[in-house]
Write an enzyme that holds these catalytic residues in place. Structure first.
Site, PDB file in Angstrom:
ATOM      1  N   ASP A  85       0.956  -1.181   0.354  1.00 10.43           N
ATOM      2  CA  ASP A  85       0.110  -0.170   0.138  1.00 10.43           C
ATOM      3  C   ASP A  85       0.984   1.112   0.248  1.00 10.43           C
ATOM      4  O   ASP A  85       1.154   1.169   0.755  1.00 10.43           O
ATOM      5  CB  ASP A  85      -0.776   0.032   1.590  1.00 10.43           C
ATOM      6  CG  ASP A  85      -2.152   1.527   0.938  1.00 10.43           C
ATOM      7  OD1 ASP A  85      -1.948   1.525   0.141  1.00 10.43           O
ATOM      8  OD2 ASP A  85      -2.426   1.652   2.007  1.00 10.43           O
ATOM      9  N   ASP A 128      -2.680   0.848   7.151  1.00  2.00           N
ATOM     10  CA  ASP A 128      -1.623   1.034   5.829  1.00  2.00           C
ATOM     11  C   ASP A 128      -1.294  -0.381   5.583  1.00  2.00           C
ATOM     12  O   ASP A 128      -1.365  -1.416   4.558  1.00  2.00           O
ATOM     13  CB  ASP A 128      -0.787   1.363   6.165  1.00  2.00           C
ATOM     14  CG  ASP A 128      -0.925   3.176   6.340  1.00  2.00           C
ATOM     15  OD1 ASP A 128      -1.463   4.348   4.944  1.00  2.00           O
ATOM     16  OD2 ASP A 128      -1.718   3.555   7.242  1.00  2.00           O
ATOM     17  N   GLU A 169      -1.157  -1.152  -4.530  1.00  2.00           N
ATOM     18  CA  GLU A 169      -2.605  -0.948  -5.280  1.00  2.00           C
ATOM     19  C   GLU A 169      -2.072   0.404  -5.764  1.00  2.00           C
ATOM     20  O   GLU A 169      -0.970   1.357  -5.636  1.00  2.00           O
ATOM     21  CB  GLU A 169      -2.882  -0.471  -3.611  1.00  2.00           C
ATOM     22  CG  GLU A 169      -4.436   0.055  -3.183  1.00  2.00           C
ATOM     23  CD  GLU A 169      -5.114   0.481  -2.100  1.00  2.00           C
ATOM     24  OE1 GLU A 169      -5.781  -0.391  -1.890  1.00  2.00           O
ATOM     25  OE2 GLU A 169      -4.672   1.215  -1.382  1.00  2.00           O
TER      26      GLU A 169
END
Length: 186
Positions: free
Chosen positions: A12, A145, A72
């Site tokens: 992420d 996260d 992502e």
């Protein structure tokens, strides 16, 4: 997906906090290896943060030997400068993985949430609760996260293990024409 064991590194990306999650996949079973965050100080120069991102991902690759890398994709925000910085962080992460020879796959936040919870609009808490069930993990980490990164890895696992993943897709005109010579007009 074949029964060969795999390790998926999910990222992420972030410029202040970068989440990462690793899962071990064997057949149709996934288990948690690690998840955490890299905290990037607000006082550090942006280029120093990019170096820290590169170093940490390189360390993760060296330590855990992942077989694939999933990240992502940043969603579009209103602040152009923030988007540029996030794009750079994502680019550094991708380049580090590619330099290590890992195949890279990118997923939208909506796709990750849809894959993990069945709802593309799920909130971070819902994603975490589903990850707890899927991977049989207990204590929630301090930062979402980390769970977001773990969700990216699980999303990649689900996408690869889908029956549709086995369907080969033509990559480029040359491969398409090799598979479909009847399409060539002479």
């Amino acid at each position: 997906m074949a029964n060969k064991a795999k390790i998926i590194l999910g990222i992420d990306p972030g410029t202040l906090v970068m989440g990462y999650g690793l899962i071990h996949v064997e057949g149709k079973k996934a288990s948690l290896i690690a998840m955490d965050v890299l905290k990037l100080s607000r006082t550090k120069d942006h280029y120093e943060r990019l170096q820290l991102i590169h170093s940490r991902i390189h360390e993760l690759i060296q330590e855990f030997k992942p077989t694939c890398f999933a990240i992502e994709a940043p969603f579009f925000g209103k602040n152009v400068q923030s988007m540029l910085k996030l794009g750079r962080a994502q680019g550094v992460a991708i380049a580090t993985a590619m330099h290590a020879g890992l195949p890279v796959t990118e997923y939208s936040p909506k796709k990750v949430k849809q894959s993990v919870t069945g709802n593309g609009n799920a909130d971070k808490e819902q994603v975490w609760l589903m990850l707890q069930r899927i991977l049989s993990i207990g204590e929630q980490p301090d930062y979402f996260d980390a769970t977001d990164a773990l969700a990216v890895a699980v999303c990649h696992f689900y996408q690869e293990s889908s029956p549709l993943a086995a369907v080969s897709k033509a990559k480029g005109w040359e491969q398409f024409l090799q598979k479909h010579p009847e399409r060539i007009s002479r």
